[in-house]
Design a protein around this motif. Structure first.
Motif, mmCIF file in Angstrom:
data_model
loop_
_atom_site.group_PDB
_atom_site.id
_atom_site.type_symbol
_atom_site.label_atom_id
_atom_site.label_comp_id
_atom_site.label_asym_id
_atom_site.label_seq_id
_atom_site.Cartn_x
_atom_site.Cartn_y
_atom_site.Cartn_z
ATOM 1 N N PHE A 1 -20.014 15.021 -26.549
ATOM 2 C CA PHE A 1 -21.053 14.575 -25.346
ATOM 3 C C PHE A 1 -22.162 15.254 -25.820
ATOM 4 O O PHE A 1 -22.623 15.926 -26.841
ATOM 5 C CB PHE A 1 -20.446 15.068 -24.176
ATOM 6 C CG PHE A 1 -19.879 16.448 -24.183
ATOM 7 C CD1 PHE A 1 -20.628 17.675 -24.253
ATOM 8 C CD2 PHE A 1 -18.411 16.698 -24.244
ATOM 9 C CE1 PHE A 1 -19.942 18.827 -24.467
ATOM 10 C CE2 PHE A 1 -17.720 18.008 -24.099
ATOM 11 C CZ PHE A 1 -18.821 19.004 -24.548
ATOM 12 N N LEU B 1 -25.522 17.620 -24.701
ATOM 13 C CA LEU B 1 -25.706 18.782 -23.886
ATOM 14 C C LEU B 1 -26.403 18.427 -22.541
ATOM 15 O O LEU B 1 -27.133 17.549 -22.662
ATOM 16 C CB LEU B 1 -26.550 19.836 -24.760
ATOM 17 C CG LEU B 1 -25.693 20.504 -26.027
ATOM 18 C CD1 LEU B 1 -26.874 21.197 -26.564
ATOM 19 C CD2 LEU B 1 -24.574 20.964 -25.737
ATOM 20 N N ASP C 1 -22.539 28.176 -12.476
ATOM 21 C CA ASP C 1 -21.410 27.837 -11.565
ATOM 22 C C ASP C 1 -20.103 27.658 -12.636
ATOM 23 O O ASP C 1 -20.317 27.169 -13.473
ATOM 24 C CB ASP C 1 -21.479 26.704 -10.621
ATOM 25 C CG ASP C 1 -21.032 27.165 -9.255
ATOM 26 O OD1 ASP C 1 -20.162 27.936 -9.165
ATOM 27 O OD2 ASP C 1 -21.493 26.572 -8.366
ATOM 28 N N VAL C 2 -18.767 27.637 -11.963
ATOM 29 C CA VAL C 2 -17.760 27.370 -12.569
ATOM 30 C C VAL C 2 -17.737 25.847 -13.009
ATOM 31 O O VAL C 2 -18.411 25.176 -12.467
ATOM 32 C CB VAL C 2 -16.436 27.564 -12.017
ATOM 33 C CG1 VAL C 2 -15.721 28.709 -11.894
ATOM 34 C CG2 VAL C 2 -16.525 27.104 -10.505
ATOM 35 N N GLY C 3 -17.544 25.886 -14.565
ATOM 36 C CA GLY C 3 -17.509 24.384 -14.987
ATOM 37 C C GLY C 3 -18.947 23.790 -15.322
ATOM 38 O O GLY C 3 -19.030 22.743 -15.879
ATOM 39 N N GLY D 1 -20.483 24.779 -18.032
ATOM 40 C CA GLY D 1 -20.560 24.836 -19.463
ATOM 41 C C GLY D 1 -21.070 25.910 -20.063
ATOM 42 O O GLY D 1 -21.588 25.906 -21.284
ATOM 43 N N LEU E 1 -19.613 26.846 -23.953
ATOM 44 C CA LEU E 1 -20.015 25.897 -24.817
ATOM 45 C C LEU E 1 -21.421 26.807 -25.457
ATOM 46 O O LEU E 1 -21.655 26.674 -26.592
ATOM 47 C CB LEU E 1 -20.611 24.415 -24.528
ATOM 48 C CG LEU E 1 -20.992 23.542 -25.423
ATOM 49 C CD1 LEU E 1 -19.922 23.265 -26.622
ATOM 50 C CD2 LEU E 1 -21.008 22.134 -24.900
ATOM 51 N N ARG F 1 -18.925 14.831 -13.556
ATOM 52 C CA ARG F 1 -17.899 15.822 -12.888
ATOM 53 C C ARG F 1 -17.775 15.416 -11.453
ATOM 54 O O ARG F 1 -18.788 14.571 -10.659
ATOM 55 C CB ARG F 1 -18.692 17.169 -12.854
ATOM 56 C CG ARG F 1 -18.311 18.104 -13.917
ATOM 57 C CD ARG F 1 -16.992 18.424 -13.774
ATOM 58 N NE ARG F 1 -16.470 18.763 -15.128
ATOM 59 C CZ ARG F 1 -16.628 20.118 -15.817
ATOM 60 N NH1 ARG F 1 -17.463 20.972 -14.851
ATOM 61 N NH2 ARG F 1 -16.414 20.562 -17.072
ATOM 62 N N ASN G 1 -8.944 26.248 -17.387
ATOM 63 C CA ASN G 1 -9.642 24.851 -17.357
ATOM 64 C C ASN G 1 -8.457 23.982 -17.737
ATOM 65 O O ASN G 1 -8.005 23.616 -18.752
ATOM 66 C CB ASN G 1 -10.584 24.626 -18.485
ATOM 67 C CG ASN G 1 -11.359 23.513 -18.354
ATOM 68 O OD1 ASN G 1 -11.373 22.877 -17.517
ATOM 69 N ND2 ASN G 1 -11.697 23.083 -19.618
ATOM 70 N N ARG H 1 -12.345 19.238 -12.368
ATOM 71 C CA ARG H 1 -13.186 19.536 -13.522
ATOM 72 C C ARG H 1 -12.876 18.435 -14.564
ATOM 73 O O ARG H 1 -13.449 18.251 -15.660
ATOM 74 C CB ARG H 1 -12.362 20.711 -14.343
ATOM 75 C CG ARG H 1 -12.700 22.086 -13.506
ATOM 76 C CD ARG H 1 -11.898 23.292 -14.048
ATOM 77 N NE ARG H 1 -12.402 23.603 -15.389
ATOM 78 C CZ ARG H 1 -13.335 24.548 -15.334
ATOM 79 N NH1 ARG H 1 -13.936 25.098 -14.571
ATOM 80 N NH2 ARG H 1 -13.854 24.935 -16.558
HETATM 81 P P1 ADP Z 1 -17.614 27.361 -17.436
HETATM 82 O O1 ADP Z 1 -17.336 28.390 -18.758
HETATM 83 O O2 ADP Z 1 -19.124 27.497 -17.421
HETATM 84 O O3 ADP Z 1 -16.833 27.409 -16.350
HETATM 85 P P2 ADP Z 1 -16.908 25.551 -19.694
HETATM 86 O O4 ADP Z 1 -17.898 25.915 -20.523
HETATM 87 O O5 ADP Z 1 -15.471 26.128 -19.612
HETATM 88 O O6 ADP Z 1 -17.603 25.975 -18.185
HETATM 89 O O7 ADP Z 1 -16.977 23.855 -19.442
HETATM 90 C C1 ADP Z 1 -16.051 23.113 -18.740
HETATM 91 C C2 ADP Z 1 -15.535 21.934 -19.450
HETATM 92 O O8 ADP Z 1 -16.755 21.187 -19.578
HETATM 93 C C3 ADP Z 1 -14.997 22.238 -20.722
HETATM 94 O O9 ADP Z 1 -13.891 21.385 -20.893
HETATM 95 C C4 ADP Z 1 -16.301 21.639 -21.695
HETATM 96 O O10 ADP Z 1 -15.732 21.095 -22.732
HETATM 97 C C5 ADP Z 1 -16.860 20.659 -20.745
HETATM 98 N N1 ADP Z 1 -18.309 20.447 -21.033
HETATM 99 C C6 ADP Z 1 -19.235 21.386 -21.391
HETATM 100 N N2 ADP Z 1 -20.246 20.901 -21.362
HETATM 101 C C7 ADP Z 1 -20.450 19.543 -21.385
HETATM 102 C C8 ADP Z 1 -21.400 18.592 -21.404
HETATM 103 N N3 ADP Z 1 -22.565 18.720 -21.775
HETATM 104 N N4 ADP Z 1 -20.893 17.316 -21.151
HETATM 105 C C9 ADP Z 1 -19.489 17.177 -20.685
HETATM 106 N N5 ADP Z 1 -18.677 17.889 -20.598
HETATM 107 C C10 ADP Z 1 -19.044 19.342 -21.004
#
Ligand code: ADP
Ligand code: MG
Length: 726
Positions: A274, A276, A304-306, A308, A311, A470, A584, A613
C-alpha cells in the motif's frame, strides 16, 4: 546558631516533635517542613458538607459546637460491668449548612467547659457510624480564637481567617504541624531566594520568604494566590530547566549517522502493498533526516491506535540496519513483543531470512527476547545480538538485563512509552557504545502541557490520520440492568461470528484468587474473565469458540491463544486489558466491555482501537451499571460521543490525580511538583519553558544563579542516575 533551610528539625524543635515529623511525615529539615504545604484552608463558617464524610475516613473538619450533653455509660461486656461505668460526653457540632456530627468523649466531662455552644474548632479523627449517625470518637480538636482580633483568646495559631489544614497523622495533627511551621518560619524569616532575581522582578513574583509565609499563614485570599503563583513558577521553571538542559546536552552528543535510504529499506519499500499515508511520509522523512545526522535523535511519535506507527518505526530500523547498525524495539508486554516479532517478520518476508541460503543479500535477522525464554532458547539469540547478525532485536524488559550485549546498537524504539519510565529508556540506551537514536511511540494522545513536561526533552511528531480503508468505530453505552439491551448485545456478537468475524469481551479482573477486598464501600468486586468466560460459554454465546486471555497465563499459553485468535480459530476472545495496546487482528469487528466504568477514558479509547482495524465497521459496546447523570456514566458517554483521542486525553487528565500523571512517567518529578497542575497551569508551564530556554542559552551552567542551579541539579539527580549517562 544560624538557622537555614538545611538545618535539621531536631536542632530547632523539641526532640519529640522533630521525631514525629520525621517518622510520620518524612520531614527532616527546616526546608522539608516549609515545603510541606497545607492541602486546604479551613474557614470559620465554611460549608464542609459533613454529610459527605465517608465512614472510616480520617478527617479534619471545621465546625461549630451546638450542644454538649453528659450521659452515664454502662459497658455491655460482662467483664467490666460495674468497674467500667463512666460518663459519656456527647458534643454535637455542625457546619454552616447545618449538617451535624457527634463527638464522643469518655470520662472527660471537663471538656464541656471549653466545648461550649457557639465555639468554632477544628476536629480531627476517624469517621464512625453509630445508630445511623456519623460520629468522631475521642477526636483531637483545637478551638479557634473567638475572633481574629481577640489577642487573649485560645489559639494564636488560628487567628487568621484562612486556617491551614496539613496532611497530618494521628500523632501529629494539623495544628501541631502548623505550630512547628510557625516556629520555623520565625527562625528562617527570609531564606535565600532561588529564583533568578531579574526574572522574579520582571514577572512581579513574591520573594521566597514572603511566599512561604503566605502559603502557610495567608493574610488573605489575594496573598495566598500570589504565594501559590510564585511557588508554582519555581516548580515549573526548575522542571523546564532540567528538560531544556537535557535536550541541549544531548543535542551536543555525538552519534553514528545512518544515511537515508539503503538496500534493505529500498527493497522493503518496493514491496509494500500500500501507499504510505501523507503523515507517514512526512514523519518518515523527519526521522530519516535525523538518523542521518551526527547527533542522536530523541523523538516522540504520537498517533492514535491503528495510525501506522509501527510501520514508521520499522522503516527507521531498516535505515539503521542498512548501514550496519542494530535496532532494538522495546515492548511493554510479552504478548506485544511476540506480536511485533510476528508482524515485522511477516512484513519483511525473506528480508528477515538473513544468513539463510537463498535469502536476498540485503536481508537481516529479526530476533525475539523475552523474560520467559529458557537459557537454551536465549543462547543463540544472545549470540546473534552480540555478533550483530540480528539487525532487529525485539523484546520486553528482558532486553535491559545484563548479559544482553549489542554489537552496534544504533536505534532504540520504545513502544507505548507510558508503560516505561525514563530510567528504562535510558538503561537500554546505555547498552550502546555511542548514544543511540531514540524513537518513542505512544498511542495515548498527549495533551500539550504533558508533552511539555513529561516528554519535555523529546521532539514530537504526530500521525493524525488513519490509513485509508479504515472503518469508523461506533460506540454505545449499554445499561447492564436492561435485559433487552443485554440480549441485543450478545446477539450482535453472534451475528458478527455468523458473518465470519471475531469479537472481544473485556472485563476488569482476572478472577480466581485475586478477589479484591470490597472494603467498606460495599461494591461488588469487578467482573472477572475467568467467571465470564464460563457463563458466556454455557449461556449467551454457547456454540461459539471462546478463548481466554489474561496476564496470569504463562507466556506460551498467551502466545498460543493470540495465535489461535489471529488465525480465526477463536470467535470470541474474553480478556483483560492485556489486549489494550497494539494487538492487531483486522478481522475483529466487535468489542463488549463489561463493567466499563471501571476503566479510564483513555484506556477505553485504546481498547476499542482493537476493533475496526479491517475493512468492516467496528462496534464497541460499553456495558455499565452507572446511572445516567453520574460522573462515571458521563465518562462513558464522552467515550461514546467522540473518536478524537486528543479530546478524550484532555478529559482523562482532568479526572486523574496530578501525581498519577507525572508519577507514572517520571518518578523523581513527583516530590518536586507539589502545587503545579498540568491541566490548570498550562500558561505557567508554557511561559516557564520559554524562560528556561532563554536562561540556558545565555548561561548553560547557570553560573549567575547558583541557588537556582542547585535546585535544578537536585531535580536532575532525583530523576534517576541513568539520566546523565551516555
Ligand atoms: P499503530 O502501531 O499505530 O497502532 P500499526 O502500525 O500497527 O498501527 O498499523 C495498523 C495496521 O495498519 C497494520 O496492519 C499496518 O500494516 C496497516 N497500515 C499501516 N500503514 C498503512 C497504510 N499506509 N495503508 C494501509 N495500511 C496501513
Ligand atoms: Mg502499535
Amino acid at each position: 546558631m544560624t538557622v537555614g533551610l538545611d538545618t535539621r528539625l531536631r536542632e530547632v524543635l523539641g526532640k519529640k516533635t522533630a521525631d514525629t515529623l520525621a517518622e510520620g511525615l518524612g520531614l527532616e529539615t527546616a526546608g522539608d517542613l516549609l515545603g510541606h504545604y497545607p492541602f486546604r484552608y479551613a474557614q470559620r463558617g465554611e460549608r464542609t458538607d459533613l454529610a459527605s464524610l465517608g465512614i472510616g475516613d480520617d478527617v479534619t473538619v471545621a465546625a461549630q459546637v451546638r450542644a454538649a450533653v453528659k450521659k452515664t455509660f454502662t459497658p455491655r461486656s460482662g467483664k467490666s460491668r460495674g468497674r467500667g461505668r463512666g460518663e459519656l460526653l456527647e458534643v454535637i457540632v455542625a457546619d454552616e449548612a447545618g449538617r451535624s456530627l457527634t463527638l464522643t468523649f469518655f470520662n472527660q466531662g471537663w471538656r464541656s467547659k471549653e466545648l461550649v455552644a457557639g465555639r468554632w474548632g477544628l476536629f480531627a479523627g476517624k469517621v464512625a457510624q453509630f445508630r445511623g449517625r456519623l460520629q468522631l470518637n475521642s477526636p483531637q480538636y483545637q478551638l479557634l480564637a473567638e475572633d481574629a482580633e481577640d489577642p487573649g483568646s485560645a489559639i494564636e495559631e488560628f487567628a487568621g481567617t484562612l486556617i491551614p489544614v496539613y496532611p497530618a497523622t494521628a500523632e501529629m495533627p494539623t495544628w501541631n504541624v502548623a505550630k512547628a511551621v510557625h516556629t520555623v518560619l520565625g527562625l528562617v524569616p527570609s531564606p535565600p531566594d532561588p529564583l533568578p532575581a531579574p526574572l522574579r522582578e520582571r514577572l512581579g513574583l513574591l520573594d521566597y520568604g514572603t511566599a512561604l509565609h503566605q502559603i502557610h499563614r495567608p493574610d488573605s485570599h489575594e496573598y495566598l494566590g500570589a504565594a501559590k503563583k510564585r511557588l508554582k513558577w519555581q516548580e515549573a521553571l526548575v522542571m523546564q530547566t532540567v528538560l531544556v538542559r537535557r535536550k541541549a546536552a544531548s543535542a551536543g552528543e555525538a552519534a553514528d549517522p545512518y544515511p537515508e535510504g539503503g538496500a534493505i529499506l529500498d527493497a522493503f519499500d518496493a514491496r509494500l502493498p500500500f501507499a504510505l499515508t501523507a503523515g507517514q511520509e512526512q514523519v518518515g522523512a523527519e526521522i530519516a533526516a535525523e538518523l542521518a545526522r551526527e547527533h542522536p535523535m530523541h523523538r516522540l511519535l504520537q498517533g492514535d491506535v491503528g495510525s501506522g506507527k509501527t510501520l514508521v518505526a520499522l522503516r527507521a530500523m531498516l535505515q539503521v540496519v542498512a548501514h550496519g547498525g542494530q535496532a532494538a524495539l522495546l515492548a511493554p508486554t510479552e504478548v506485544l513483543a511476540a506480536q511485533h516479532h510476528r508482524s515485522i517478520a511477516e512484513m519483511l518476508g525473506d528480508l528477515a531470512d538473513g544468513g539463510q541460503l537463498g535469502a536476498p543479500t540485503e536481508a537481516t535477522q529479526v530476533v525475539l527476547l523475552t523474560g520467559s525464554a529458557t537459557a537454551a532458547q536465549r543462547r543463540p539469540v544472545l549470540d546473534a545480538v552480540r555478533t550483530g547478525t540480528a539487525g532487529i532485536v525485539i523484546g520486553t524488559h528482558a532486553l535491559l538485563y545484563d548479559g544482553v550485549d549489542f554489537a552496534n546498537l544504533g536505534l532504540v524504539v520504545v513502544d507505548e512509552q507510558h508503560r516505561f519510565g525514563v530510567e528504562q529508556r535510558d538503561a537500554l540506551r546505555a547498552k550502546a557504545k555511542k548514544p543511540p537514536h531514540t524513537l518513542v511511540m505512544t498511542a495515548t494522545p498527549i495533551p500539550r502541557t504533558v508533552a511539555m513536561t513529561v516528554y519535555g526533552d523529546l521532539e514530537t511528531s504526530r500521525l493524525t490520520e488513519l490509513p485509508a480503508g479504515r472503518s469508523p468505530i461506533a460506540t454505545h453505552v449499554v445499561p447492564y440492568t436492561d435485559q433487552r439491551w443485554m440480549h441485543r448485545t450478545w446477539s450482535r456478537i453472534r451475528e458478527e461470528a455468523a458473518a465470519g468475524r471475531q469479537a472481544y469481551v473485556v472485563c476488569p479482573r482476572v478472577g480466581g484468587d485475586d478477589t479484591e477486598d470490597p472494603g467498606t464501600n460495599e461494591k461488588r468486586p469487578p467482573l472477572a474473565v475467568t467467571d465470564i468466560v464460563e457463563e458466556l460459554r454455557a449461556n449467551q454465546l454457547s456454540g461459539l469458540r471462546l478463548g481466554l486471555l489474561h496476564g496470569r497465563l504463562d507466556p506460551e499459553e498467551k502466545d498460543r491463544v493470540m495465535r489461535a485468535y489471529a488465525a480465526g480459530d477463536i470467535d470470541v476472545l474474553v480478556a483483560t486489558t492485556v489486549i489494550e495496546v497494539g494487538v492487531n487482528v483486522p478481522n475483529a469487528t466487535a468489542m463488549v466491555v463489561l463493567d466499563a466504568e471501571r476503566f479510564g477514558i483513555s484506556q477505553l479509547h485504546q481498547l476499542r482501537g482493537r476493533v475496526g482495524r479491517g475493512s468492516h465497521a467496528g462496534l464497541c459496546l460499553l456495558v455499565s451499571e452507572a446511572f445516567e447523570g453520574t460522573p462515571a456514566r458521563e465518562r462513558l458517554d464522552a467515550v461514546a460521543s467522540t473518536t478524537d483521542g486528543f479530546a478524550l486525553a484532555e478529559l482523562d487528565l482532568e479526572q486523574r490525580r496530578e501525581g498519577d500523571v507525572l508519577g507514572a512517567a517520571q518518578s523523581g518529578m513527583k516530590s518536586h511538583v507539589k502545587l503545579l497542575s498540568l491541566l490548570k497551569d498550562a500558561d505557567i508551564i508554557a511561559a516557564s519553558r520559554a524562560e528556561a530556554t532563554a536562561l540556558v542559552e545565555a548561561d548553560p551552567q547557570l553560573e549567575r544563579f547558583p541557588g537556582f542551579a542547585a535546585l535544578v541539579d537536585d531535580l536532575a539527580a532525583d530523576r534517576g542516575e541513568f539520566l546523565e549517562k551516555g
